[in-house]
Design an enzyme around this catalytic site. Structure first.
Site, PDB file in Angstrom:
ATOM      1  N   ASP A 142      24.714  -1.653   7.586  1.00  0.00           N
ATOM      2  CA  ASP A 142      24.356  -0.236   7.475  1.00  0.00           C
ATOM      3  C   ASP A 142      25.643   0.572   7.590  1.00  0.00           C
ATOM      4  O   ASP A 142      26.715   0.034   7.888  1.00  0.00           O
ATOM      5  CB  ASP A 142      23.392   0.136   8.618  1.00  0.00           C
ATOM      6  CG  ASP A 142      22.979   1.602   8.595  1.00  0.00           C
ATOM      7  OD1 ASP A 142      22.738   2.129   7.498  1.00  0.00           O
ATOM      8  OD2 ASP A 142      22.892   2.221   9.664  1.00  0.00           O
ATOM      9  N   SER A 143      25.501   1.873   7.422  1.00  0.00           N
ATOM     10  CA  SER A 143      26.667   2.744   7.579  1.00  0.00           C
ATOM     11  C   SER A 143      26.987   2.985   9.062  1.00  0.00           C
ATOM     12  O   SER A 143      28.086   3.414   9.394  1.00  0.00           O
ATOM     13  CB  SER A 143      26.387   4.090   6.906  1.00  0.00           C
ATOM     14  OG  SER A 143      25.198   4.638   7.438  1.00  0.00           O
ATOM     15  N   TYR A 196      26.812   8.016   4.952  1.00  0.00           N
ATOM     16  CA  TYR A 196      26.934   7.696   3.526  1.00  0.00           C
ATOM     17  C   TYR A 196      26.035   8.601   2.670  1.00  0.00           C
ATOM     18  O   TYR A 196      26.297   8.822   1.506  1.00  0.00           O
ATOM     19  CB  TYR A 196      26.467   6.254   3.274  1.00  0.00           C
ATOM     20  CG  TYR A 196      27.456   5.159   3.558  1.00  0.00           C
ATOM     21  CD1 TYR A 196      28.574   5.365   4.367  1.00  0.00           C
ATOM     22  CD2 TYR A 196      27.257   3.892   3.020  1.00  0.00           C
ATOM     23  CE1 TYR A 196      29.456   4.322   4.626  1.00  0.00           C
ATOM     24  CE2 TYR A 196      28.132   2.856   3.260  1.00  0.00           C
ATOM     25  CZ  TYR A 196      29.236   3.067   4.063  1.00  0.00           C
ATOM     26  OH  TYR A 196      30.098   2.038   4.315  1.00  0.00           O
ATOM     27  N   GLU A 237      23.315   9.697  15.320  1.00  0.00           N
ATOM     28  CA  GLU A 237      24.616   9.127  15.713  1.00  0.00           C
ATOM     29  C   GLU A 237      25.130   9.810  16.990  1.00  0.00           C
ATOM     30  O   GLU A 237      25.895   9.243  17.751  1.00  0.00           O
ATOM     31  CB  GLU A 237      25.644   9.254  14.574  1.00  0.00           C
ATOM     32  CG  GLU A 237      25.337   8.385  13.343  1.00  0.00           C
ATOM     33  CD  GLU A 237      25.730   6.910  13.497  1.00  0.00           C
ATOM     34  OE1 GLU A 237      26.637   6.604  14.286  1.00  0.00           O
ATOM     35  OE2 GLU A 237      25.105   6.064  12.834  1.00  0.00           O
ATOM     36  N   THR A 245      20.183   4.151   1.883  1.00  0.00           N
ATOM     37  CA  THR A 245      21.127   4.822   0.983  1.00  0.00           C
ATOM     38  C   THR A 245      21.849   3.792   0.111  1.00  0.00           C
ATOM     39  O   THR A 245      21.921   3.931  -1.103  1.00  0.00           O
ATOM     40  CB  THR A 245      22.139   5.632   1.820  1.00  0.00           C
ATOM     41  OG1 THR A 245      21.402   6.524   2.657  1.00  0.00           O
ATOM     42  CG2 THR A 245      23.089   6.405   0.949  1.00  0.00           C
ATOM     43  N   CYS A 247      20.106  -0.337   5.059  1.00  0.00           N
ATOM     44  CA  CYS A 247      20.494   1.054   4.818  1.00  0.00           C
ATOM     45  C   CYS A 247      19.822   1.471   3.521  1.00  0.00           C
ATOM     46  O   CYS A 247      20.112   0.897   2.458  1.00  0.00           O
ATOM     47  CB  CYS A 247      22.013   1.143   4.689  1.00  0.00           C
ATOM     48  SG  CYS A 247      22.588   2.773   4.192  1.00  0.00           S
ATOM     49  N   HIS A 279      18.074   5.034  10.267  1.00  0.00           N
ATOM     50  CA  HIS A 279      18.350   5.796  11.495  1.00  0.00           C
ATOM     51  C   HIS A 279      17.072   6.437  12.046  1.00  0.00           C
ATOM     52  O   HIS A 279      16.981   6.706  13.243  1.00  0.00           O
ATOM     53  CB  HIS A 279      19.353   6.921  11.230  1.00  0.00           C
ATOM     54  CG  HIS A 279      20.787   6.480  11.159  1.00  0.00           C
ATOM     55  ND1 HIS A 279      21.282   5.697  10.148  1.00  0.00           N
ATOM     56  CD2 HIS A 279      21.839   6.723  11.991  1.00  0.00           C
ATOM     57  CE1 HIS A 279      22.577   5.492  10.347  1.00  0.00           C
ATOM     58  NE2 HIS A 279      22.937   6.095  11.458  1.00  0.00           N
ATOM     59  N   CYS A 318      15.044   5.932   5.974  1.00  0.00           N
ATOM     60  CA  CYS A 318      16.422   5.813   6.447  1.00  0.00           C
ATOM     61  C   CYS A 318      16.332   5.036   7.751  1.00  0.00           C
ATOM     62  O   CYS A 318      15.483   5.344   8.594  1.00  0.00           O
ATOM     63  CB  CYS A 318      17.023   7.191   6.685  1.00  0.00           C
ATOM     64  SG  CYS A 318      18.629   7.139   7.520  1.00  0.00           S
TER      65      CYS A 318
END
Ligand code: DGL
Length: 266
Positions: A11-12, A43, A153, A76, A74, A187, A185
């Site tokens: 993932d990012s 991202y 984050e 994205t 991820c 997250h 997503c």
């Protein structure tokens, strides 16, 4: 003995750890190598070209570690770079979008499905395409939520500002009488309790991380890639910046302590 090579999950940032957690629970004897590109997150607001370039760098890194399965944790990267990653990889590649779409179609009754994700994911239309593939008569209502990833984050899972932002983003979807909401997503599962408060009790929250663990278990079995149940797993976590910070939020996401967090150059 089986195939003791690790599963590569990426993932990012910390979001993909929601997938790692589900995979650890479903496949507790499998080793995992995780990659979070914490130096370059988010991202979701970057161009397709940049996202694809970064995704291929991570793919190469994990392939060099000899992983037996790649999981794009991820949305994205899955939305934008799945064909390129698949082309590059000699090992099977799974992506969260397909997993989320399948689960949404299994859960929805009315066929009215909301999808939230990063701008890159929503603009790619990947969820709508995937959902229509599994159920032609469905109505997909999409909303990009660019502020959610930085808030996660930052560790603001239950913060008044995050709640206000969520109300603003979700209001348009709630007026469409959706019966399911895809967390498009990785997250976003970290915001689940807050999102549940905002949308109320009756809408299904679709978490592709859980669906992904089941799909991973199936592919390992079908491709003869599973390890034997008695082996003890190794977990390694690679990040591109500030491992300590990743560890704090990551332990919350994983629900367990993390050792073996290392810096990587790609
Ligand atoms: N966790 C990633 C996803 O599932 C997103 C993050 C980002 O914007 O970097 O889309």
């Amino acid at each position: 003995m089986g195939d003791s090579r690790a599963i590569g999950i990426f993932d990012s940032g910390v979001g993909g750890l929601t997938v790692v957690r589900a995979v650890m629970e479903r496949l507790p004897w499998e080793s995992i190598i995780y990659f979070g590109d914490t130096a370059r997150v988010p991202y979701g607001i970057k161009s397709r070209e940049t996202i694809t370039e970064y995704a291929l760098q991570i793919t190469d890194f994990l392939l060099q570690k000899n992983v037996k399965l790649l999981i794009i944790a991820c949305n994205t990267m899955a939305a934008v770079a799945y064909p390129a990653i698949k082309l590059r990889s000699p090992t099977p590649v799974l992506d969260v979008i397909d997993a989320g779409a399948r689960l949404a179609v299994a859960k929805t009754v009315s066929g009215r499905i909301g999808v939230i994700g990063t701008p890159a994911t929503i603009n790619s239309n990947a969820y709508a395409r995937s959902i229509h593939r599994y159920r032609t008569e469905s109505f997909v209502f999409s909303q990009s939520c660019p502020l959610f990833v930085p808030l996660v984050e930052e560790g603001w899972f239950n913060h008044p500002i995050t709640r206000a932002v969520a109300q603003e983003y979700l209001q348009p979807l709630l007026t469409e009488s959706i019966d399911s909401l895809v967390l498009g997503c990785t997250h976003y599962p970290l915001l689940k309790p807050l999102l549940r408060e905002v949308i109320g009790g009756s809408i299904h929250l679709i978490d592709s991380a859980e669906a992904m663990a089941e799909i991973a278990a199936n592919i390992l079995r079908l491709e003869n890639l599973a390890v034997t149940e008695s082996s003890s797993p190794d977990y390694e976590f690679f990040v591109t910046d500030i491992p300590h910070r990743f560890q704090t939020i990551g332990e919350y996401a994983l629900g367990r302590s993390m050792t073996n967090v290392k810096m990587a150059k790609i």
